[in-house]
Design an enzyme around this catalytic site. Structure first.
Site, mmCIF file in Angstrom:
data_model
loop_
_atom_site.group_PDB
_atom_site.id
_atom_site.type_symbol
_atom_site.label_atom_id
_atom_site.label_comp_id
_atom_site.label_asym_id
_atom_site.label_seq_id
_atom_site.Cartn_x
_atom_site.Cartn_y
_atom_site.Cartn_z
ATOM 1 N N HIS A 196 0.840 -1.198 0.000
ATOM 2 C CA HIS A 196 0.000 0.000 0.000
ATOM 3 C C HIS A 196 0.877 1.251 0.000
ATOM 4 C CE1 HIS A 196 -3.544 -2.193 1.906
ATOM 5 N NE2 HIS A 196 -2.554 -2.950 2.365
ATOM 6 N N TYR A 197 0.277 2.380 -0.324
ATOM 7 C CA TYR A 197 0.844 3.645 0.157
ATOM 8 C C TYR A 197 -0.067 4.205 1.239
ATOM 9 C CZ TYR A 197 -2.041 6.445 -3.253
ATOM 10 O OH TYR A 197 -3.034 7.027 -3.982
ATOM 11 N N GLU B 79 2.431 -0.796 4.641
ATOM 12 C CA GLU B 79 2.088 0.572 4.230
ATOM 13 C C GLU B 79 3.393 1.314 3.946
ATOM 14 O OE1 GLU B 79 -0.697 2.237 3.701
ATOM 15 O OE2 GLU B 79 -2.292 1.057 4.654
ATOM 16 N N HIS C 254 -2.620 -3.039 -3.331
ATOM 17 C CA HIS C 254 -3.985 -2.863 -2.824
ATOM 18 C C HIS C 254 -4.943 -2.655 -4.003
ATOM 19 C CE1 HIS C 254 -6.662 -0.835 0.488
ATOM 20 N NE2 HIS C 254 -7.091 -2.024 0.135
#
Ligand SMILES: [Zn+2]
Length: 225
Positions: free
Chosen positions: A26-27, A91, A133
């Site tokens: 993810h970011y 993340e 994601h």
């Protein structure tokens, strides 16, 4: 790798008998890493990830790998839903498309790569199941996005990114997307956009032209092998 413990209460037990077989990248999509980490540790927010990788390469550990972190939400991959139960979530700090999307620094990518390799050493996660994601929630999510260096990660043994000219499976776009793992009950441009963000980042326009079909065929061939 600089590993910093920053425990989050936002996790629970994985479903009984579920293997950890998927890695979701993810970011953060927030203005700063500190803001993102604070939110991922806030019991009110009810979101989390196993790890957060800062832009300077520092790695924060929020949730133990054996627990279920709450990072993916409604998700679908290879016929499975609710991917939190079977995945590890990372993340990666970046403001994202909403707050000023920018390239991921080399130090950060090196840390992501090291972290992924360590995780892949601990769990039976196939290259095809190292996903964005946006791959598992194509109608809701765009992260980590087209600036993320999937090709560089694959060159270092994380995930799968066929070279130009690699052998290809044949079929129509939807069939190939399904073979790779995408859900197929969404509008084709939505699915093609998700595919391009991961495998053809030079052009993300949702159009299944000849070049995109070539990439689709190459990835579908690679995952079947
Ligand atoms: Zn995400």
């Amino acid at each position: 790798m600089r590993l910093i413990d920053a425990p989050s209460p936002n996790h629970d037990a994985r479903p009984e008998g579920t293997a950890i077989d998927t890695l979701v990248l993810h970011y953060t999509g927030m203005r700063s890493g500190a803001e993102a980490i604070a939110r991922l540790r806030d019991p009110q927010a009810r979101v989390s990830s196993h790890y957060v990788v800062e832009e300077d390469g520092a790695v924060f550990r929020l949730v133990p790998e054996q627990s279920r972190a709450w990072h993916a939400g409604l998700s679908h991959w290879r016929g499975q839903t609710g991917l939190n139960g079977r995945s590890i979530g990372i993340e990666i700090v970046n403001p994202g498309h909403e707050w000023g999307y920018r390239p991921f620094p080399a130090l950060q990518m090196a840390a992501v790569c090291d972290l992924c390799l360590a995780i892949l050493g601990r769990h039976p996660i196939a290259p095809r199941d190292v996903v964005a994601h946006s791959d598992i929630a194509p109608d809701r999510k765009a992260d980590p996005g087209e600036f993320f260096d999937w090709e560089g990660l694959a060159a270092n043994g994380v995930g799968l990114f066929p070279a130009a000219g690699a052998p290809r499976a044949s079929g129509d776009a939807l069939g190939l997307l399904g073979a790779i793992g995408y859900r197929t009950d969404l509008p084709l441009p939505v699915l093609i956009t998700a595919f391009q963000r991961h495998r053809q980042p030079a052009r993300v326009d949702g159009v299944a032209d000849a070049q995109t079909l070539e990439r689709l065929g190459a990835v579908a061939f690679a995952v079947a092998g």
